[in-house]
Design a protein around this motif. Structure first.
Motif, PDB file in Angstrom:
ATOM      1  N   ARG A  10      -7.766  -3.959  -1.272  1.00 38.82           N
ATOM      2  CA  ARG A  10      -7.691  -3.541  -2.680  1.00 38.82           C
ATOM      3  C   ARG A  10      -6.269  -3.220  -3.132  1.00 38.82           C
ATOM      4  O   ARG A  10      -6.028  -2.226  -3.828  1.00 38.82           O
ATOM      5  N   VAL A  11      -5.313  -4.040  -2.704  1.00 42.64           N
ATOM      6  CA  VAL A  11      -3.940  -3.849  -3.189  1.00 42.64           C
ATOM      7  C   VAL A  11      -3.677  -4.884  -4.279  1.00 42.64           C
ATOM      8  O   VAL A  11      -3.974  -6.067  -4.104  1.00 42.64           O
ATOM      9  N   THR A  12      -3.121  -4.428  -5.364  1.00 40.23           N
ATOM     10  CA  THR A  12      -2.965  -5.335  -6.501  1.00 40.23           C
ATOM     11  C   THR A  12      -1.495  -5.591  -6.847  1.00 40.23           C
ATOM     12  O   THR A  12      -1.195  -6.478  -7.634  1.00 40.23           O
ATOM     13  N   LYS A  51      -7.206  -8.622  -0.789  1.00 46.13           N
ATOM     14  CA  LYS A  51      -8.365  -8.297  -1.619  1.00 46.13           C
ATOM     15  C   LYS A  51      -9.197  -7.214  -0.933  1.00 46.13           C
ATOM     16  O   LYS A  51      -9.598  -6.235  -1.560  1.00 46.13           O
ATOM     17  N   ALA A  52      -9.411  -7.411   0.371  1.00 48.02           N
ATOM     18  CA  ALA A  52     -10.210  -6.429   1.129  1.00 48.02           C
ATOM     19  C   ALA A  52      -9.532  -5.064   1.128  1.00 48.02           C
ATOM     20  O   ALA A  52     -10.200  -4.033   1.104  1.00 48.02           O
ATOM     21  N   LYS A  90       0.837  -1.212   0.000  1.00 48.80           N
ATOM     22  CA  LYS A  90       0.000   0.000   0.000  1.00 48.80           C
ATOM     23  C   LYS A  90       0.868   1.256   0.000  1.00 48.80           C
ATOM     24  O   LYS A  90       0.574   2.238  -0.661  1.00 48.80           O
TER      25      LYS A  90
END
Ligand SMILES: C[S@@+](CC[C@H](N)C(=O)[O-])C[C@H]1O[C@@H](n2cnc3c(N)ncnc32)[C@H](O)[C@@H]1O
Length: 331
Positions: A222-224, A219-220, A194
């Protein structure tokens, strides 16, 4: 039996008294763990001095159990009790050490005591016959470990851990490949992913439970720019893939720590950095006598770190493998 003429009665009585203190403190540790898990400390910290019913209502718990638990807390001098009004109060100074309001939540760390106590029967078999107790026998291990890691690793990354390597933050900002070996629930990598969106992060752990939880948390959040994979550290099988490899509290309980270190060395690019966090201590027992957490560290080692390694026929280094051996293994 021959009588020991040097027997010191006062010393014997003082030791017995100290053992009663140990019994009390063991019981208090269990009660602190429940206080954490049930939300009682957070509830009490937010309340003025209150009755057991008010505390139970605030924490959405059964009053009878809460009142008995308060008995432990009051006799342990954790909570103040005012008998005239039958109200209980968690002093702010104590709340700081037992809730998320302080730097380190001791009540959260107490969760390790019931986790370790839960394997006593299996551990006893290992005392008798050798071998060990595998990770899968420890209920809640990854959950409790992740809570501890939040406090001791994740919170320390920016202020203390990354600055150990000059220029590392700048490299992470520009964009590098990072691997964490023995990542557990992956909180360190998620946090770094992040903070440093130009870098790519990978976490390996041989625990399916740990990796599944890590993927869900990523996933929760939202890091890709990260991935988590079930992978044995003894079989990483990669060459010159990473600029930074980390392991947090994850060498000493490996079955094959030397193999893991060789694989890490191989997986690093030229000029790559291996950043490792492990338990403070000496490899020599006599040097650890003044360690404030000495008995605790040898216990967690025997109940878990050494034992999970021996369960796989491993080296069984244990948490107290110490700086001297660590340095020898890493040169
Ligand atoms: C003490 S925990 C530390 C976890 C995490 N680094 C943290 O700080 O919360 C050690 C981790 O090493 C993992 N581990 C042990 N042996 C392993 C192996 N052979 N390959 C990969 N991971 C392993 C365990 O599953 C566990 O998650």
């Amino acid at each position: 039996m021959m009588k020991d003429t040097n027997f010191d009665q006062k010393k014997a009585e003082a030791f017995s008294a100290s053992m009663l203190d140990v019994l009390n403190k063991g019981a208090i540790a269990l009660a602190l763990s429940i206080g954490h898990r049930s939300g009682l400390f957070e509830a009490m910290a937010a309340l003025p001095a209150s009755t057991s019913q008010q505390i139970a209502d605030a924490a959405k718990l059964n009053e009878r159990y809460v009142r008995e638990w308060l008995g432990t807390m009051v006799t342990a001098r954790v909570v103040n009790y005012f008998p005239d009004t039958m109200i209980y109060q968690l002093p702010e100074e104590h709340a700081r050490a037992l809730t998320s309001s302080g730097d380190y939540n001791m009540a959260s760390a107490m969760q390790f005591i019931p986790v370790l106590a839960g394997v006593e029967d299996k551990l006893l078999e290992s005392f008798r016959n050798g071998g060990g107790v595998p990770y899968s026998e420890y209920p809640r291990f990854h959950e409790v470990m992740a809570s501890e890691s939040d406090q001791t690793t994740v919170a320390a990354l920016e202020p203390f851990i990354l600055p150990i390597v000059p220029g590392l933050k700048e490299r992470l900002e520009t964009g590098i490949d990072v691997l964490d070996v023995g990542c557990g629930k992956g909180r360190a990598m998620i946090t770094l992913a992040k903070t440093y969106p130009n870098s790519l992060f990978t976490g390996y752990d041989f625990s399916e439970e740990g990796i599944e939880a890590a993927r869900e948390e990523a996933k929760a959040a939202r890091v890709t720019n990260l991935r988590f994979e079930v992978r044995d550290a003894a079989n990483i099988g990669e060459t010159e893939q990473y600029d930074l490899i980390t392991s947090f509290d994850a060498i000493h309980d490996q079955a094959d720590p030397a193999g893991m270190l060789r694989n890490i060395y191989k997986a690093l690019r030229p000029n790559g950095v291996y950043l490792v966090q492990d338990i403070t201590g000496s490899s020599h027992l006599e040097n650890n006598l003044e360690l404030p957490a000495g008995p605790w560290l040898y216990t967690i080692s025997c109940w878990h770190c050494m034992t999970v390694s021996l369960a796989y026929g491993g080296a069984g280094l244990g948490a107290m493998w110490g700086e001297e051996l660590a340095e020898k293994m890493m040169v």
